[in-house]
Design a protein around this motif. Structure first.
Motif, mmCIF file in Angstrom:
data_model
loop_
_atom_site.group_PDB
_atom_site.id
_atom_site.type_symbol
_atom_site.label_atom_id
_atom_site.label_comp_id
_atom_site.label_asym_id
_atom_site.label_seq_id
_atom_site.Cartn_x
_atom_site.Cartn_y
_atom_site.Cartn_z
ATOM 1 N N GLU A 32 -7.852 -4.558 1.459
ATOM 2 C CA GLU A 32 -6.908 -3.536 1.931
ATOM 3 C C GLU A 32 -6.211 -2.806 0.792
ATOM 4 O O GLU A 32 -5.620 -1.751 0.993
ATOM 5 C CB GLU A 32 -5.824 -4.156 2.833
ATOM 6 C CG GLU A 32 -6.337 -4.799 4.091
ATOM 7 C CD GLU A 32 -6.587 -6.300 3.951
ATOM 8 O OE1 GLU A 32 -6.411 -7.011 4.955
ATOM 9 O OE2 GLU A 32 -6.959 -6.765 2.846
ATOM 10 N N LEU A 33 -6.246 -3.373 -0.408
ATOM 11 C CA LEU A 33 -5.624 -2.748 -1.576
ATOM 12 C C LEU A 33 -6.701 -2.299 -2.545
ATOM 13 O O LEU A 33 -7.623 -3.054 -2.848
ATOM 14 C CB LEU A 33 -4.686 -3.731 -2.286
ATOM 15 C CG LEU A 33 -3.450 -4.169 -1.518
ATOM 16 C CD1 LEU A 33 -2.709 -5.263 -2.289
ATOM 17 C CD2 LEU A 33 -2.533 -3.000 -1.238
ATOM 18 N N ASN A 75 0.827 -1.212 0.000
ATOM 19 C CA ASN A 75 0.000 0.000 0.000
ATOM 20 C C ASN A 75 0.859 1.259 0.000
ATOM 21 O O ASN A 75 0.573 2.219 -0.721
ATOM 22 C CB ASN A 75 -0.934 0.011 1.215
ATOM 23 C CG ASN A 75 -2.368 -0.215 0.830
ATOM 24 O OD1 ASN A 75 -2.804 0.191 -0.234
ATOM 25 N ND2 ASN A 75 -3.104 -0.878 1.700
#
Length: 186
Positions: A71-72, A36
Motif C-alpha cells: 500500500e506504500l 500515505n
C-alpha cells in the motif's frame, strides 16, 4: 528549535512499515492510510520523505516479511535507510542524509511504537533534532501473550502522552494528529 546549526528543514520518516512488522498491528489499515496521506502531502510540499527498513535474523533482507507493505510506494528519488537496530540513526546513513537536506526537525511515522519508533524519537532528540510523533500514524502489535501487561492501543496512547512532554535544551518533542501535521519549519 533544533540545536543543529543551518538545519531549518523538516523531513518525514516512514519507519519499518514492512509486511512482517505490521502483519498483526493495531489499526494497520488506518495507520497505513494516514501515512500515505502524509507521504503525498510531503511530496506536494517538497519535503524529504525518508524510508527506513529493518532487517535482522528473524526478518532477513529480501524475505517476503522484510518487504514494505504494498500500500506504500517509495519513489526512486527518496532515500531508503537500512537498519539493524531499533534507533534508525544507529549504524546507518540517516544522519548524513538529513544533513545533506539541512533537516533539523523530523516528523515520525511507522512501526513498532514500543521499539523502533520510541528508539528513533529518543535518538533524534539526543542528537539535536526536534521530533514530532504523528499521533495516529504509528502502530504496534499486541504483545500480551509475551508478558507485556497492556494492549497495543494502550502502548500507543502511552507513547503519545509521554512524547508530548518530551524536550531537551534547545529542542522539543511533540505529538500531532496526521490531519494537523505542518511541515513548515518553526
Amino acid at each position: 528549535m533544533t540545536t543543529l546549526e543551518g538545519r531549518p528543514n523538516t523531513a518525514l520518516l516512514v519507519i519499518d512499515v514492512q509486511q512482517q512488522v505490521v502483519a498483526d498491528a493495531w489499526d494497520r489499515d488506518g495507520v497505513i492510510g494516514r501515512i500515505n496521506i502524509l507521504v503525498d502531502k510531503a511530496r506536494g510540499e517538497n519535503v524529504p520523505v525518508i524510508w527506513v527498513q529493518h532487517s535482522d535474523d528473524n526478518m532477513p533482507v529480501d524475505s517476503d516479511g522484510w518487504q514494505y507493505v504494498p500500500e506504500l510506494t517509495r519513489e526512486e528519488s527518496e532515500p531508503l535507510v537500512h537498519k539493524r537496530f531499533g534507533d534508525s540513526f544507529e549504524d546507518t546513513d540517516l544522519e548524513t542524509l538529513l544533513a545533506e537536506r539541512q533537516v533539523g526537525r523530523l516528523v515520525v511515522t511507522g512501526a513498532q511504537t514500543d521499539a523502533c519508533i520510541r528508539s528513533t524519537l529518543h535518538g533524534a532528540l539526543v542528537r539535536g533534532y526536534d521530533a514530532t510523533l504523528v499521533e495516529d500514524a504509528h502502530t504496534t502489535e499486541d504483545l500480551r501473550q509475551w508478558g507485556v501487561p497492556v494492549s497495543a492501543e494502550q502502548v500507543i496512547a502511552h507513547t503519545n502522552t509521554y512524547w508530548s512532554w518530551s524536550d531537551s535544551p534547545g529542542r522539543t518533542g511533540d505529538v500531532v494528529p496526521a490531519a494537523e501535521v505542518d511541515f513548515r519549519s518553526r
